[in-house]
Design a protein around this motif. Structure first.
Motif, PDB file in Angstrom:
ATOM      1  N   GLU A 138     -22.863  22.465 -26.306  1.00  0.00           N
ATOM      2  CA  GLU A 138     -24.175  23.014 -25.967  1.00  0.00           C
ATOM      3  C   GLU A 138     -25.215  21.904 -25.820  1.00  0.00           C
ATOM      4  N   GLN A 139     -24.757  20.662 -25.974  1.00  0.00           N
ATOM      5  CA  GLN A 139     -25.678  19.522 -25.987  1.00  0.00           C
ATOM      6  C   GLN A 139     -25.817  18.928 -24.586  1.00  0.00           C
ATOM      7  N   GLU A 140     -27.068  18.774 -24.123  1.00  0.00           N
ATOM      8  CA  GLU A 140     -27.261  18.129 -22.820  1.00  0.00           C
ATOM      9  C   GLU A 140     -26.952  16.643 -22.938  1.00  0.00           C
ATOM     10  N   TYR A 141     -26.233  16.141 -21.961  1.00  0.00           N
ATOM     11  CA  TYR A 141     -25.865  14.732 -21.964  1.00  0.00           C
ATOM     12  C   TYR A 141     -26.955  13.949 -21.247  1.00  0.00           C
ATOM     13  N   MET A 142     -27.524  12.968 -21.903  1.00  0.00           N
ATOM     14  CA  MET A 142     -28.582  12.176 -21.265  1.00  0.00           C
ATOM     15  C   MET A 142     -27.942  11.021 -20.482  1.00  0.00           C
ATOM     16  N   GLY A 143     -28.784  10.238 -19.822  1.00  0.00           N
ATOM     17  CA  GLY A 143     -28.266   9.070 -19.110  1.00  0.00           C
ATOM     18  C   GLY A 143     -27.514   9.454 -17.849  1.00  0.00           C
ATOM     19  N   THR A 144     -27.914  10.563 -17.241  1.00  0.00           N
ATOM     20  CA  THR A 144     -27.284  10.953 -15.987  1.00  0.00           C
ATOM     21  C   THR A 144     -28.152  10.478 -14.822  1.00  0.00           C
ATOM     22  N   GLN A 145     -27.531  10.416 -13.651  1.00  0.00           N
ATOM     23  CA  GLN A 145     -28.271  10.073 -12.431  1.00  0.00           C
ATOM     24  C   GLN A 145     -28.184  11.237 -11.476  1.00  0.00           C
ATOM     25  N   ARG A 146     -29.246  11.476 -10.749  1.00  0.00           N
ATOM     26  CA  ARG A 146     -29.276  12.639  -9.885  1.00  0.00           C
ATOM     27  C   ARG A 146     -29.711  12.241  -8.485  1.00  0.00           C
ATOM     28  N   SER A 147     -29.096  12.848  -7.478  1.00  0.00           N
ATOM     29  CA  SER A 147     -29.526  12.577  -6.107  1.00  0.00           C
ATOM     30  C   SER A 147     -30.773  13.402  -5.837  1.00  0.00           C
ATOM     31  N   ASP A 148     -31.432  13.132  -4.737  1.00  0.00           N
ATOM     32  CA  ASP A 148     -32.465  14.038  -4.260  1.00  0.00           C
ATOM     33  C   ASP A 148     -31.790  15.354  -3.902  1.00  0.00           C
ATOM     34  N   ILE A 149     -32.589  16.383  -3.780  1.00  0.00           N
ATOM     35  CA  ILE A 149     -32.034  17.644  -3.295  1.00  0.00           C
ATOM     36  C   ILE A 149     -32.099  17.585  -1.773  1.00  0.00           C
ATOM     37  N   LEU A 150     -30.906  17.556  -1.147  1.00  0.00           N
ATOM     38  CA  LEU A 150     -30.830  17.257   0.287  1.00  0.00           C
ATOM     39  C   LEU A 150     -30.538  18.515   1.081  1.00  0.00           C
ATOM     40  N   PRO A 151     -31.050  18.598   2.298  1.00  0.00           N
ATOM     41  CA  PRO A 151     -30.833  19.811   3.090  1.00  0.00           C
ATOM     42  C   PRO A 151     -29.447  19.851   3.734  1.00  0.00           C
ATOM     43  N   ASN A 152     -28.796  21.011   3.696  1.00  0.00           N
ATOM     44  CA  ASN A 152     -27.630  21.272   4.539  1.00  0.00           C
ATOM     45  C   ASN A 152     -28.143  21.782   5.880  1.00  0.00           C
ATOM     46  N   ALA A 153     -27.286  21.763   6.900  1.00  0.00           N
ATOM     47  CA  ALA A 153     -27.717  22.158   8.234  1.00  0.00           C
ATOM     48  C   ALA A 153     -28.107  23.641   8.296  1.00  0.00           C
ATOM     49  N   ASP A 154     -27.545  24.465   7.409  1.00  0.00           N
ATOM     50  CA  ASP A 154     -27.824  25.901   7.468  1.00  0.00           C
ATOM     51  C   ASP A 154     -29.035  26.321   6.640  1.00  0.00           C
ATOM     52  N   GLY A 155     -29.841  25.340   6.208  1.00  0.00           N
ATOM     53  CA  GLY A 155     -31.051  25.673   5.460  1.00  0.00           C
ATOM     54  C   GLY A 155     -30.818  25.804   3.959  1.00  0.00           C
ATOM     55  N   THR A 156     -29.563  25.627   3.516  1.00  0.00           N
ATOM     56  CA  THR A 156     -29.326  25.610   2.071  1.00  0.00           C
ATOM     57  C   THR A 156     -29.414  24.168   1.579  1.00  0.00           C
ATOM     58  N   TRP A 157     -29.187  23.955   0.283  1.00  0.00           N
ATOM     59  CA  TRP A 157     -29.440  22.648  -0.327  1.00  0.00           C
ATOM     60  C   TRP A 157     -28.217  22.101  -1.046  1.00  0.00           C
ATOM     61  N   TYR A 158     -28.245  20.798  -1.262  1.00  0.00           N
ATOM     62  CA  TYR A 158     -27.141  20.090  -1.920  1.00  0.00           C
ATOM     63  C   TYR A 158     -27.705  19.042  -2.872  1.00  0.00           C
ATOM     64  N   LEU A 159     -27.041  18.845  -3.995  1.00  0.00           N
ATOM     65  CA  LEU A 159     -27.338  17.670  -4.813  1.00  0.00           C
ATOM     66  C   LEU A 159     -26.128  17.289  -5.649  1.00  0.00           C
ATOM     67  N   TRP A 160     -26.128  16.074  -6.150  1.00  0.00           N
ATOM     68  CA  TRP A 160     -25.106  15.679  -7.118  1.00  0.00           C
ATOM     69  C   TRP A 160     -25.775  15.109  -8.352  1.00  0.00           C
ATOM     70  N   LYS A 161     -25.016  15.177  -9.449  1.00  0.00           N
ATOM     71  CA  LYS A 161     -25.495  14.564 -10.684  1.00  0.00           C
ATOM     72  C   LYS A 161     -24.324  13.801 -11.278  1.00  0.00           C
ATOM     73  N   SER A 162     -24.527  12.538 -11.551  1.00  0.00           N
ATOM     74  CA  SER A 162     -23.406  11.724 -12.003  1.00  0.00           C
ATOM     75  C   SER A 162     -23.638  11.216 -13.410  1.00  0.00           C
ATOM     76  N   LEU A 163     -22.545  10.805 -14.025  1.00  0.00           N
ATOM     77  CA  LEU A 163     -22.571  10.407 -15.422  1.00  0.00           C
ATOM     78  C   LEU A 163     -21.559   9.285 -15.609  1.00  0.00           C
ATOM     79  N   ASP A 164     -22.017   8.208 -16.241  1.00  0.00           N
ATOM     80  CA  ASP A 164     -21.134   7.070 -16.525  1.00  0.00           C
ATOM     81  C   ASP A 164     -20.674   7.208 -17.981  1.00  0.00           C
ATOM     82  N   VAL A 165     -19.372   7.469 -18.191  1.00  0.00           N
ATOM     83  CA  VAL A 165     -18.874   7.618 -19.568  1.00  0.00           C
ATOM     84  C   VAL A 165     -17.673   6.732 -19.813  1.00  0.00           C
ATOM     85  N   GLU A 166     -17.412   6.477 -21.097  1.00  0.00           N
ATOM     86  CA  GLU A 166     -16.167   5.808 -21.441  1.00  0.00           C
ATOM     87  C   GLU A 166     -15.041   6.783 -21.155  1.00  0.00           C
TER      88      GLU A 166
END
Ligand SMILES: *[C@@H]1O[C@H](CO)[C@@H](O)[C@H](O)[C@H]1NC(C)=O
Ligand SMILES: *[C@@H]1O[C@H](CO)[C@@H](O)[C@H](O)[C@H]1NC(C)=O
Ligand SMILES: *[C@@H]1O[C@H](CO)[C@@H](O)[C@H](O)[C@H]1NC(C)=O
Length: 326
Positions: free
Chosen positions: A242-270
């Protein structure tokens, strides 16, 4: 009327993880790019935007609007659109002529580019603010405020000259003022109303996990992708239990061609800590049922097993078959 629109605005307003984003205004604007190639050749491109959604195209020769959505006319009649097209076309021609005629006086070297944005912003309280900006070679040049053109500091003396000329054209000033403080807010409200079904549509996100480029020995880059959702506000978080993991990186929220949206969130872990992590996605379309994807430790033993055993079995089969044939 404004009061009725407010719940709608709330849904439309862009935002991210932050509740404060809901204070943002919604805008409509026409943007144009003028490419001045030489003394006799100018190319224009134009489009109309409701917030971040393109609603109109602009034919470069005739200056007529292309309505990209069934509701792109808002509540304006065809006559009113024709009238607007004519006004826009006239002011665009005037702008081109002014810059062409004064090119040497204002020391403009071909080729150069102008960008204009004209529109209005509707604020949460219901107040509307009109704006008109011109950029020269990609930087602020002048803007329309309080019924007159003001040079931007970056525009230097050249912008001052252009403003003085534009401010002599009383008819042009009145036209600009009417456009941003009367026509635009009416159109904006009409669009918000007519486009309600599309603007307020709820589309569920899809989510998947992948690994990114390795951040270093013994480390993994876990990437959670979320795509195809509408509206834009979304909450994506890497979690351990239930714990949020800090130290993540997030992309901008980018447009798809059909007017919906996309993003990614990445995490560097051991690599040893990756098991048990999950990516959690919360979005208005999911009705409180968050998407939760667990990171499954890729079983490298399994892969080796496949890589060795499958060819072995095949080879053995082949050997048997050959023996039988001979
Ligand atoms: C202006 O530019 C256009 C497009 O590059 C070219 O076709 C035309 O010949 C040019 N005209 C002059 C007068 O240089
Ligand atoms: C515009 O005019 C109003 C009142 O006439 C004034 O309060 C405001 O400061 C002016 N804004 C600018 C940017 O000049
Ligand atoms: C369109 O809707 C707006 C906002 O409801 C209203 O002010 C306006 O009078 C309507 N009609 C036209 C032609 O602008």
């Amino acid at each position: 009327m404004l009061f009725l629109q407010l719940p709608l605005l709330e849904v439309l307003l862009p935002g991210g993880d932050n509740k404060d984003d809901f204070q943002e205004p919604v805008s409509f604007q026409i943007i144009r790019i003028y490419s001045f190639y030489n003394h006799s050749w100018v190319q224009t491109l134009g489009s109309g935007w409701l917030g971040e959604l393109q609603t109109h195209g602009l034919e470069s020769n005739s200056g007529s609007y292309i309505f990209l959505w069934p509701w792109s006319k808002g509540n304006f009649s065809n006559e009113e659109w024709k009238e607007q097209e004519k006004l826009c076309f006239t002011s665009s021609i005037q702008l081109i002529q002014a810059f062409q005629n004064h090119a040497s006086q204002w020391q403009l070297d071909y080729p150069f580019e102008l960008q204009t944005a004209a529109g209005c912003e509707l604020h949460f309280g219901g107040a509307s603010v009109g704006f008109m900006h011109i950029a020269y070679q990609g930087s602020d040049f002048m803007s329309f405020q309080n019924n007159s053109w003001l040079p931007s500091p970056k525009g230097g003396s050249r912008a001052q000259h252009v403003c003085s000329l534009f401010n002599l054209n009383q008819v042009g000033l009145e036209r600009a003022d009417r456009l941003v403080s009367d026509i635009c807010p009416r159109l904006l409200l009409g669009l918000l109303d007519a486009g309600k079904a599309d603007l307020q549509r709820q589309v569920k996100p899809e989510a998947w996990l992948s690994t990114g480029p390795s951040p270093g020995p013994g480390h993994l880059m876990l990437v959670c992708h979320v795509s195809g959702f509408h509206p834009k506000p979304i909450w994506v978080m890497w979690m351990r239990g239930e714990q949020e993991y800090m130290g993540t990186q997030r992309s901008d929220i980018l447009p798809n061609a059909d007017g919906t949206w996309y993003l990614w969130k990445s995490l560097d872990v051991e690599a040893t800590e990756a098991a048990g992590l999950s990516c959690r996605v919360r979005h208005s379309s999911l009705g409180g049922q968050d998407i939760i994807l667990y990171w499954k430790h890729r079983n490298s033993v399994g892969l080796i097993f496949l890589a060795v055993i499958v060819p072995l079995v095949l080879l053995t089969g082949l050997a048997f078959w050959l023996r039988k044939c001979w």
